[in-house]
Design an enzyme around this catalytic site. Structure first.
Site, PDB file in Angstrom:
ATOM      1  N   HIS A 198       0.802  -1.222   0.000  1.00 26.22           N
ATOM      2  CA  HIS A 198       0.000   0.000   0.000  1.00 26.22           C
ATOM      3  C   HIS A 198       0.833   1.268   0.000  1.00 26.22           C
ATOM      4  O   HIS A 198       0.430   2.283  -0.557  1.00 26.22           O
ATOM      5  CB  HIS A 198      -0.986  -0.019   1.167  1.00 26.22           C
ATOM      6  CG  HIS A 198      -2.250  -0.706   0.798  1.00 26.22           C
ATOM      7  ND1 HIS A 198      -2.978  -1.468   1.663  1.00 26.22           N
ATOM      8  CD2 HIS A 198      -2.901  -0.756  -0.386  1.00 26.22           C
ATOM      9  CE1 HIS A 198      -4.032  -1.954   1.037  1.00 26.22           C
ATOM     10  NE2 HIS A 198      -4.001  -1.535  -0.206  1.00 26.22           N
TER      11      HIS A 198
ATOM     12  N   CYS B 223      -5.497  -6.601 -23.737  1.00 25.90           N
ATOM     13  CA  CYS B 223      -5.190  -5.996 -22.437  1.00 25.90           C
ATOM     14  C   CYS B 223      -3.910  -6.569 -21.830  1.00 25.90           C
ATOM     15  O   CYS B 223      -3.576  -6.266 -20.695  1.00 25.90           O
ATOM     16  CB  CYS B 223      -6.356  -6.135 -21.473  1.00 25.90           C
ATOM     17  SG  CYS B 223      -6.758  -7.837 -21.066  1.00 25.90           S
TER      18      CYS B 223
HETATM   19  C1  PEP Z   1      -2.864 -11.526 -19.536  1.00 26.29           C
HETATM   20  O1  PEP Z   1      -2.742 -12.705 -19.223  1.00 26.29           O
HETATM   21  O2  PEP Z   1      -2.398 -11.033 -20.575  1.00 26.29           O
HETATM   22  C2  PEP Z   1      -3.583 -10.596 -18.646  1.00 26.29           C
HETATM   23  C3  PEP Z   1      -3.871  -9.372 -19.034  1.00 26.29           C
HETATM   24  O3  PEP Z   1      -3.921 -11.028 -17.420  1.00 26.29           O
HETATM   25  P1  PEP Z   1      -2.889 -11.225 -16.203  1.00 26.29           P
HETATM   26  O4  PEP Z   1      -1.597 -10.558 -16.588  1.00 26.29           O
HETATM   27  O5  PEP Z   1      -3.558 -10.594 -15.028  1.00 26.29           O
HETATM   28  O6  PEP Z   1      -2.788 -12.711 -16.091  1.00 26.29           O
END
Ligand code: PEP
Ligand code: MG
Length: 591
Positions: free
Chosen positions: A188, A521
């Site tokens: 945190h 993402c």
């Molecule tokens: C991924 O796997 O690309 C993703 C965005 O999720 P994480 O990094 O949280 O596994």
């Protein structure tokens, strides 16, 4: 000159005088006999309740100070202080002959040690919260009121670790930076530093011993604050701490500071520039966040929504799952910060390599291939339904009557069966809310594409969903069979690998045919060169860490789509990531 290496926790370069802050020694307990036990347990409960109220007040004042998300950290600590599990652990120690002070101290340490022993960065980070709460209760028992260390002049704070409450109570206008010997980027203290844009380096081995001889005066008894001599520099982007740098080092750091200041001014100034290629194709840039505290910065840097809200953080913070109301507050805070842009809430991605004590998942030989994420749902549908309920409630129209766009996506979906599971969980959540008459709104359902098989059979289920998001971090791990956390396999970790690009191409085709929106993402989206390959392959929504928004925006604005499409088509036939990266690196203007 003394140089120390640590872990980058909050970007930026700071230089100036420094002070060392040591935690005040906790009050000492004593041994008691059995006749005193009942009275001590009562004292303990009263002190825990008082500490919870104190934390509620701190939460309110930090929120009123314009930081509602940081306030929520203390709200969570108040919940810990009220948690009967903590007082029960302490009561056991009272029965073993400790007074209330000794018992709560020992219970806090044991619980924190258990969290640290799990070897998970996020859980270790929560250990500081547990100790903070136990220390506060012990302080109340000893008749102490919470006292914040003061900074009389602007300074960089050096400490072993800082509890969230001490971090929040440091005067922000005088806190130039933070250098901590312990801690992790997800602690945190680091989150608060990022939320307040204060440069921070954590995990700096040998920092306190190395600076011991450079204290200007010995610490005053009981104050915990000792000024240092000389000038301390920290580079929060590189994880570097330097005391009294020699001339070349000082010049290098000063140049970095000018660059960092310039880059952050420029990132803010360019936040509203349209993101489109030179020939006019628009790409939407969104943010990946882990806590509501990150929302404001992401908005300021121009994120047009959240493409990935990793909700694990809300669950890892505590000894039991967050309530639906707590989740609702967190989701609503993010949704409100981003209106009218969409917010994508990812369902819990834990289990396997991210154990959570209260989930009691048995050890697995191959946790990355084990019971993680949505695969937990058949055993614990309650966890997922509560998340969906909270998301649907956050999607209810606001006071203006306008409903926000809330999306919910399931991680680790392998096939149509998993997609069906998500639809069933959502139907159950919706039916419950309707039966209870709780205000809620529709959410858009989608999946993460992070398992190669799920991409290949995407046509069998994408038509039933609103969207999909490529999680390239895991997709690469499962495509090339490389553990994403193993530095020995770094040469395989470039997502520009042709196998990954072919899967992205497949996903683009299949989602288009199904009419499902597709985004990316994984970290690849925040890489200004790799992002061009994604756009060339047909991706129009990229979600990334807020710090990458400016550089990706600049990169996209500097190229023509026609060039990217030509290069992407050619890249699919190339033999290696290195060759493909070279093709795109030459196109981007990232400086
Ligand atoms: C991924 O796997 O690309 C993703 C965005 O999720 P994480 O990094 O949280 O596994
Ligand atoms: Mg993933």
């Amino acid at each position: 000159m003394r140089q120390f290496a640590g872990v980058a926790a909050s970007a930026g370069v700071a230089a100036g005088p420094w002070v060392r802050i040591s935690p005040r020694a906790g009050p000492k307990g004593r041994r008691i006999d059995a006749t005193e036990a009942e009275a001590e347990i009562l004292r303990l409960e009263v002190a825990a309740a008082a500490a919870a109220e104190e934390l509620d007040a701190l939460a309110a004042s930090v929120s009123a100070d314009g930081h509602p998300d940081e306030g929520a950290i203390f709200g969570a600590q108040a919940a810990m202080a009220r948690d009967p599990a903590l007082t029960a652990m302490a009561a056991d120690r009272v029965h073993d002959g400790h007074d209330a002070i000794g018992a709560i101290g020992a219970a806090g340490t044991d619980l924190a040690d258990q969290l640290r022993a799990l070897g998970d960065e996020l859980l270790s980070a929560r250990a500081a919260d547990v100790e903070d709460v136990a220390g506060r209760i012990a302080g109340r028992l000893a008749g102490r009121t919470a006292a914040a260390p003061t900074l009389l002049e602007p300074a960089i704070v050096v400490a072993t670790d800082l509890s969230p409450s001490v971090t929040a109570m440091l005067p922000r206008d005088r806190l130039l930076g933070l250098a901590l010997e312990a801690g992790s980027p997800t602690a945190h203290a680091a989150i608060l530093a990022r939320a307040y844009s204060i440069p921070a380096v954590v995990g700096v081995a040998g920092l306190l011993a190395g600076l011991e001889d450079h204290l200007a005066t010995p610490p005053e008894e009981g104050s915990g604050t000792a000024p240092g001599s000389g000038t301390l520099w920290i580079d929060g982007g590189a994880g570097e701490v330097v005391l009294d740098p020699d001339r070349p080092t000082a010049e290098r750091l000063a140049a970095l500071r000018r660059e960092a200041d310039q880059a952050s001014r420029r990132a803010l100034a360019e936040a509203d520039l349209p993101v489109a290629t030179r020939d006019g194709t628009t790409v939407s840039l969104l943010a990946n966040i882990g806590t509501p505290a990150e929302a404001d910065r992401a908005v300021a840097l121009g994120a047009h929504g959240v493409g990935l809200f990793r909700t694990e953080f809300l669950f890892i913070e505590r000894p039991q799952p967050p309530t639906e109301e707590e989740q609702l507050a967190a989701y609503r805070a993010v949704v409100d910060a981003f209106r009218p842009h969409p917010v994508t809430i990812r369902l819990l991605d834990v289990g396997g390599d991210k154990p959570i004590p209260y989930l009691a998942i048995p050890d697995e030989a191959n946790p990355f291939l084990g019971v993680r994420a949505l695969r937990l749902a058949p055993e614990r549908p309650d966890l997922f339904v509560a998340q969906l309920r909270a998301a649907m409630r956050a999607a209810a129209p606001g006071r203006d009557g306008v409903a926000p766009t809330v999306k919910v996506m399931a991680p680790m979906v392998a096939d149509a069966g998993d997609a069906e599971l998500l639809l069933q969980l959502a139907a159950r959540a919706q039916a419950e809310l309707a039966a209870e008459g709780l205000p809620h709104g529709p959410v858009v359902l989608g999946v993460m594409l992070e398992i190669p098989g799920a991409v290949l059979v995407g046509d069998t289920y994408l038509g039933r969903l609103g969207f999909a998001s490529l999680g390239t971090n895991d997709l690469l791990q499962y495509t090339l069979a490389v553990d994403r956390g193993n530095p020995a396999l770094a040469r395989y970790q470039d997502p520009m690998h042709p196998a990954l690009l072919r899967l992205v191409h497949e996903a683009v085709q299949r989602s288009a045919r199904a009419g499902a929106e597709l985004s990316v993402c994984g970290e690849m989206a925040g890489d200004p060169v790799a992002a061009l390959a994604l756009v060339g392959l047909g991706i129009r929504h990229l979600s990334m860490a807020s710090g990458s928004l400016a550089v990706v925006r600049r990169s996209i604005r500097s190229v023509d789509l026609a060039t990217l499409e030509r290069e992407a088509t050619a890249a699919l036939d190339e033999p290696s990531a290195a060759v493909i990266r070279r093709r795109f690196a030459g196109l981007a203007i990232t400086a």
